[in-house]
Design an enzyme around this catalytic site. Structure first.
Site, PDB file in Angstrom:
ATOM      1  N   HIS A 151      36.891 103.662 -81.116  1.00  0.00           N
ATOM      2  CA  HIS A 151      36.854 105.101 -80.776  1.00  0.00           C
ATOM      3  C   HIS A 151      36.926 105.295 -79.257  1.00  0.00           C
ATOM      4  CE1 HIS A 151      35.236 109.322 -81.455  1.00  0.00           C
ATOM      5  NE2 HIS A 151      35.067 109.155 -80.166  1.00  0.00           N
ATOM      6  N   GLU A 152      36.128 104.522 -78.517  1.00  0.00           N
ATOM      7  CA  GLU A 152      36.120 104.671 -77.048  1.00  0.00           C
ATOM      8  C   GLU A 152      37.443 104.192 -76.453  1.00  0.00           C
ATOM      9  OE1 GLU A 152      33.956 106.572 -75.900  1.00  0.00           O
ATOM     10  OE2 GLU A 152      32.791 106.472 -77.746  1.00  0.00           O
ATOM     11  N   HIS A 161      40.092 106.804 -76.541  1.00  0.00           N
ATOM     12  CA  HIS A 161      40.009 107.813 -75.470  1.00  0.00           C
ATOM     13  C   HIS A 161      40.810 107.379 -74.239  1.00  0.00           C
ATOM     14  CE1 HIS A 161      37.265 110.866 -76.896  1.00  0.00           C
ATOM     15  NE2 HIS A 161      36.364 109.981 -77.262  1.00  0.00           N
ATOM     16  N   GLY A 184      28.732 106.371 -77.248  1.00  0.00           N
ATOM     17  CA  GLY A 184      29.701 105.893 -76.270  1.00  0.00           C
ATOM     18  C   GLY A 184      30.253 107.080 -75.510  1.00  0.00           C
ATOM     19  N   GLN A 237      36.534 111.771 -70.775  1.00  0.00           N
ATOM     20  CA  GLN A 237      35.659 112.803 -71.353  1.00  0.00           C
ATOM     21  C   GLN A 237      34.834 113.528 -70.296  1.00  0.00           C
ATOM     22  OE1 GLN A 237      34.033 110.030 -74.619  1.00  0.00           O
ATOM     23  NE2 GLN A 237      34.014 112.074 -75.540  1.00  0.00           N
ATOM     24  N   CYS A 290      32.896 113.253 -82.292  1.00  0.00           N
ATOM     25  CA  CYS A 290      33.128 112.967 -80.874  1.00  0.00           C
ATOM     26  C   CYS A 290      32.494 114.072 -80.047  1.00  0.00           C
ATOM     27  CB  CYS A 290      34.639 112.914 -80.629  1.00  0.00           C
ATOM     28  SG  CYS A 290      35.079 112.630 -78.913  1.00  0.00           S
ATOM     29  N   LEU A 291      31.866 113.691 -78.946  1.00  0.00           N
ATOM     30  CA  LEU A 291      31.245 114.691 -78.071  1.00  0.00           C
ATOM     31  C   LEU A 291      32.278 115.682 -77.531  1.00  0.00           C
ATOM     32  CD1 LEU A 291      28.851 112.341 -76.070  1.00  0.00           C
ATOM     33  CD2 LEU A 291      28.170 114.077 -77.740  1.00  0.00           C
TER      34      LEU A 291
END
Ligand code: NI
Length: 191
Positions: A144-145, A148, A49, A54, A102-103
């Site tokens: 999680h998304e 953000h 995702g 981000q 997480c990226l």
């Protein structure tokens, strides 16, 4: 389309409450082109995702796509879903703890509790309303998304800081139990 640079922890854009988009703003060429870039960046980074902040844009848009992802072989597939202005409702008090990463937080993983059954209400990239339920690992990915979009990172939800690890130590010390736990979530919740 372009692969956009990913913003990392410490960048203030990751801590913003993201702005909701009006139907007109969502339909604009600029936003549609941004969504294409967001999806391409997610695929390039092999993320499950990616959320707009981000890549430096604090608007309430995120994407999820789980297609035989080599980073997450235990994750059931989920088709590409772009969701805008989402609201999440928790539908059960079942929660499970699982390692996340997480990226935007490179080379760090830690244990996070997630709700195992949620409803996601949002609009799609064309402004059409969507409402669907997700369970298990997929529910965790959506949470999680969603986090953000309200300026939260998974590190904020790690209640036991002794679970933080880098990828090398995750593979060495924690992967085996993690995969067993992930598989038991899939068995219990179907995804
Ligand atoms: Ni993330």
């Amino acid at each position: 389309m372009a692969v956009l640079p990913i913003r990392f922890v410490g960048d203030p854009v990751l801590r913003k409450q993201c702005r909701q988009l009006s139907p007109e703003e969502l339909a604009s060429d600029e936003t549609q082109s941004f969504i294409d870039d967001l999806v391409q960046t997610m695929r390039h980074a092999k993320g499950a995702g990616l959320a707009a902040p981000q890549v430096g844009n604090p608007v309430a848009i995120a994407a999820v796509c789980i297609e035989d992802n080599p980073r997450y072989p235990y994750k059931p597939n989920f088709p590409l879903t772009v969701f805008v202005n989402p609201v999440i409702t928790v539908l059960s008090d079942e929660r499970r703890s699982l390692y996340e990463g997480c990226l935007s937080v490179p080379d760090l993983r830690g244990r996070v509790q997630r709700d195992m059954h949620i409803r996601v209400e949002a609009v799609d990239r064309h402004g059409a309303p969507m409402s669907f339920e997700v369970r298990g690992l997929t529910a965790g990915t959506f949470q999680h998304e969603f986090d953000h979009l309200v300026g939260m990172l998974f590190i904020d939800r790690v209640t036991d800081s002794s679970t933080f690890c880098n990828w090398a130590n995750f593979d060495l010390f924690h992967r085996e139990i993690f995969v067993a736990e992930a598989e038991s979530i899939v068995a219990e919740f179907g995804s």
